[in-house]
Design a protein around this motif. Structure first.
Motif, short mmCIF file in Angstrom:
data_model
loop_
_atom_site.label_atom_id
_atom_site.label_comp_id
_atom_site.label_asym_id
_atom_site.label_seq_id
_atom_site.Cartn_x
_atom_site.Cartn_y
_atom_site.Cartn_z
N ASP A 1 0.81 -1.14 -0.03
CA ASP A 1 -0.17 -0.07 0.00
C ASP A 1 0.84 1.24 -0.20
OD1 ASP A 1 0.72 -0.85 2.71
OD2 ASP A 1 -0.41 0.90 3.54
N SER A 2 2.00 1.11 0.64
CA SER A 2 2.88 2.53 0.82
C SER A 2 4.21 2.26 0.19
CB SER A 2 3.09 2.79 2.07
OG SER A 2 1.68 2.91 2.69
N PRO A 3 4.33 2.05 -1.14
CA PRO A 3 5.72 1.79 -1.61
C PRO A 3 6.79 2.80 -1.43
CG PRO A 3 4.36 1.94 -3.44
CD PRO A 3 3.62 2.04 -2.07
N ASP A 4 8.00 2.50 -0.70
CA ASP A 4 8.81 3.55 -0.24
C ASP A 4 10.11 3.16 -0.82
OD1 ASP A 4 9.97 5.58 0.98
OD2 ASP A 4 9.71 4.89 2.83
N PRO A 5 11.01 3.92 -1.77
CA PRO A 5 12.06 3.36 -2.41
C PRO A 5 13.26 3.21 -1.21
CG PRO A 5 11.43 5.49 -3.41
CD PRO A 5 10.55 5.18 -2.27
N GLY A 6 14.26 2.67 -1.52
CA GLY A 6 15.38 2.37 -0.74
C GLY A 6 15.40 1.37 0.30
N GLY A 7 14.57 0.42 -0.14
CA GLY A 7 14.34 -0.70 0.68
C GLY A 7 15.32 -2.02 0.70
N LEU A 8 15.29 -2.81 1.39
CA LEU A 8 16.28 -4.23 1.48
C LEU A 8 16.00 -4.91 0.09
CD1 LEU A 8 15.70 -5.56 4.80
CD2 LEU A 8 17.50 -4.23 4.03
N LEU A 9 16.95 -5.53 -0.41
CA LEU A 9 17.03 -6.41 -1.50
C LEU A 9 16.74 -7.94 -1.05
CD1 LEU A 9 19.78 -4.55 -3.67
CD2 LEU A 9 17.15 -4.66 -3.75
N PRO A 10 16.42 -8.66 -1.83
CA PRO A 10 16.08 -10.12 -1.51
C PRO A 10 17.07 -10.68 -0.61
CG PRO A 10 14.93 -9.58 -3.62
CD PRO A 10 15.85 -8.64 -3.44
N ASP A 11 18.13 -10.71 -1.06
CA ASP A 11 19.48 -11.54 -0.61
C ASP A 11 19.43 -10.89 1.01
OD1 ASP A 11 19.51 -12.94 -2.51
OD2 ASP A 11 21.79 -12.13 -3.08
N GLU A 12 19.49 -9.65 1.13
CA GLU A 12 19.50 -8.87 2.52
C GLU A 12 18.46 -9.51 3.39
OE1 GLU A 12 21.61 -4.72 1.14
OE2 GLU A 12 19.32 -5.09 0.87
N LEU A 13 17.41 -9.61 2.85
CA LEU A 13 16.03 -10.07 3.85
C LEU A 13 16.35 -11.50 4.01
CD1 LEU A 13 13.49 -9.61 5.22
CD2 LEU A 13 12.24 -9.90 3.15
N ALA A 14 16.66 -12.11 3.04
CA ALA A 14 16.71 -13.60 3.27
C ALA A 14 17.88 -13.83 4.71
CB ALA A 14 17.46 -14.39 2.11
N GLU A 15 18.84 -13.02 4.47
CA GLU A 15 20.19 -13.23 5.57
C GLU A 15 19.58 -12.68 6.76
OE1 GLU A 15 23.71 -11.66 4.26
OE2 GLU A 15 24.46 -11.80 6.30
N LEU A 16 18.71 -11.76 6.79
CA LEU A 16 18.22 -11.28 8.02
C LEU A 16 17.28 -12.27 8.87
CD1 LEU A 16 18.10 -8.58 9.75
CD2 LEU A 16 16.43 -7.72 8.24
N LEU A 17 16.20 -12.75 7.89
CA LEU A 17 15.21 -13.43 8.29
C LEU A 17 15.74 -14.86 8.89
CD1 LEU A 17 12.05 -13.24 8.51
CD2 LEU A 17 11.99 -14.05 5.91
N GLY A 18 16.73 -15.25 7.99
CA GLY A 18 17.34 -16.57 8.25
C GLY A 18 17.79 -16.54 9.96
N VAL A 19 18.62 -15.44 10.25
CA VAL A 19 19.21 -15.44 11.56
C VAL A 19 18.34 -15.28 12.50
CG1 VAL A 19 20.69 -14.09 12.91
CG2 VAL A 19 21.44 -14.40 10.71
N LEU A 20 17.13 -14.52 12.21
CA LEU A 20 16.09 -14.25 13.30
C LEU A 20 15.13 -15.57 13.59
CD1 LEU A 20 15.08 -10.62 12.35
CD2 LEU A 20 16.56 -11.32 14.19
N VAL A 21 14.60 -16.05 12.30
CA VAL A 21 13.95 -17.03 13.05
C VAL A 21 14.46 -18.49 13.20
CG1 VAL A 21 12.11 -16.17 11.20
CG2 VAL A 21 13.57 -18.08 10.26
N ASN A 22 15.76 -18.33 12.69
CA ASN A 22 16.40 -19.82 13.50
C ASN A 22 16.95 -19.59 14.68
OD1 ASN A 22 16.06 -21.68 11.19
ND2 ASN A 22 16.88 -19.88 9.95
N SER A 23 16.67 -18.50 15.52
CA SER A 23 17.22 -18.42 16.75
C SER A 23 16.23 -19.26 17.52
CB SER A 23 17.09 -16.84 16.99
OG SER A 23 17.08 -16.90 18.75
#
Ligand SMILES: NC(=[NH2+])NCCC[C@H](N)C(=O)O
Length: 299
Positions: free
Chosen positions: A243-265
């Motif tokens: 609903d509110s697209p905002d430039p300057g966001g994360l790229l898929p590889d960055e989100l994958a890494e972030l999410l991986g560390v968090l959900v696997n804690s």
């Protein structure tokens, strides 16, 4: 071994109509991700659907506070009941929204159990409340306000359900992916809410940024934490269906890494996914990407 449960919370009550006479399409997020085979790809058990009330803002007008407040309050309690049951059973809920207001259900459920934190991966803090309307405009859409409400800011009908305000302490919240230069950063940091902006994540690396942030989200302080994922943390070049697209966001590889560390804690107790709107994704490409990221996060 973790036992994942896939649960739908297809509520769109926290967003404004995308056009007059229409309703936000985020209620289709769960269906779209399931159609990407998410249940089987996660190896999750079927957790069913927490059916939301009708989208009907009645005669709400600007200045009346949060719209759908009664429906949101009721839905939050019902969703919290469902999530609480899974948490008590030692299961790991993967909750498909819906808009960001569903985070309140998870936060209330955790608050009933004790002291838990939140790692929010979101392009904006969703921190609008009556004390910062000069910066953020008037309150109204709970999907832009759920972090404020969960930390005890804003109208009691949503922020103080069951007399449990705040559901989350400021010091137990971590934010990832807020855009550099976001107008809420000063207030968030003054409140002691730790934020890693997109620029900071890029500079440090997503993995190290996530690992550092987990300090303090373990006993004896918090018992664990929930992951809130808003698809708009991704750059609109890959995730335009929000609903509110905002430039300057994360790229898929960055989100994958972030999410991986968090959900696997081992301290992570559940996750919710919000804001992707299939109505804005005619070829389904953004939905397929989101499903890949969610399914790929669990090792
Ligand atoms: N992606 C979201 N969290 N959208 C909800 C809120 C959107 C809009 N910026 C607002 O605050 O009203």
């Amino acid at each position: 071994m973790r036992s994942l449960v896939l649960l739908d919370a297809p509520s769109n009550l926290g967003l404004r109509p995308p056009a007059p006479g229409t309703v936000p399409g985020v209620y289709k997020l769960a269906g779209a991700l399931r159609d990407q085979g998410l249940l089987a790809r996660l190896g999750a058990r079927e957790g069913g659907v927490v059916v939301p009330p009708r989208y009907d803002r009645g005669d709400w007008k600007e200045g009346d506070g949060v719209f759908h407040a009664d429906a949101l309050a009721a839905y939050t309690v019902t969703l919290a009941d469902r999530i609480e049951r899974h948490l008590r059973a030692g299961e790991f809920p993967v909750v498909l929204g819906g808009d960001c207001s569903i985070q309140l259900g998870a936060s209330l459920a955790m608050r009933r159990l004790g002291r838990y934190g939140l790692a929010a991966i979101d392009g904006s803090a969703d921190f609008r409340h009556p004390g910062n309307e000069d910066v953020n405009g008037p309150v109204g859409a709970a999907g832009g306000e759920e972090l404020a409400l969960a930390t005890g800011r804003g109208q009691a009908a949503l922020a103080d359900l069951e007399g449990r305000s705040p559901y989350l302490r400021d010091e137990d919240v971590r934010l990832f992916g807020v855009r550099d230069g976001d107008a809420d950063l000063a207030e968030l940091r003054a409140a002691g809410i730790r934020v890693a902006t997109v620029g900071e994540i890029r500079e440090r690396g997503a993995g190290p940024a996530a690992r550092t942030a987990l300090d303090g989200l373990r006993p004896p302080a918090a018992a664990g934490f929930w992951v809130h994922l808003d698809a708009d943390v991704l750059d609109p070049s890959v995730m335009p269906a929000v609903d509110s697209p905002d430039p300057g966001g994360l790229l898929p590889d960055e989100l994958a890494e972030l999410l991986g560390v968090l959900v696997n804690s081992p301290r992570c107790v559940g996750v919710n996914v919000t804001i992707y709107d299939p109505d804005l994704d005619p070829d389904g490409r953004a939905g397929a990407l989101l499903a890949d990221l969610v399914a790929g996060a669990f090792r």
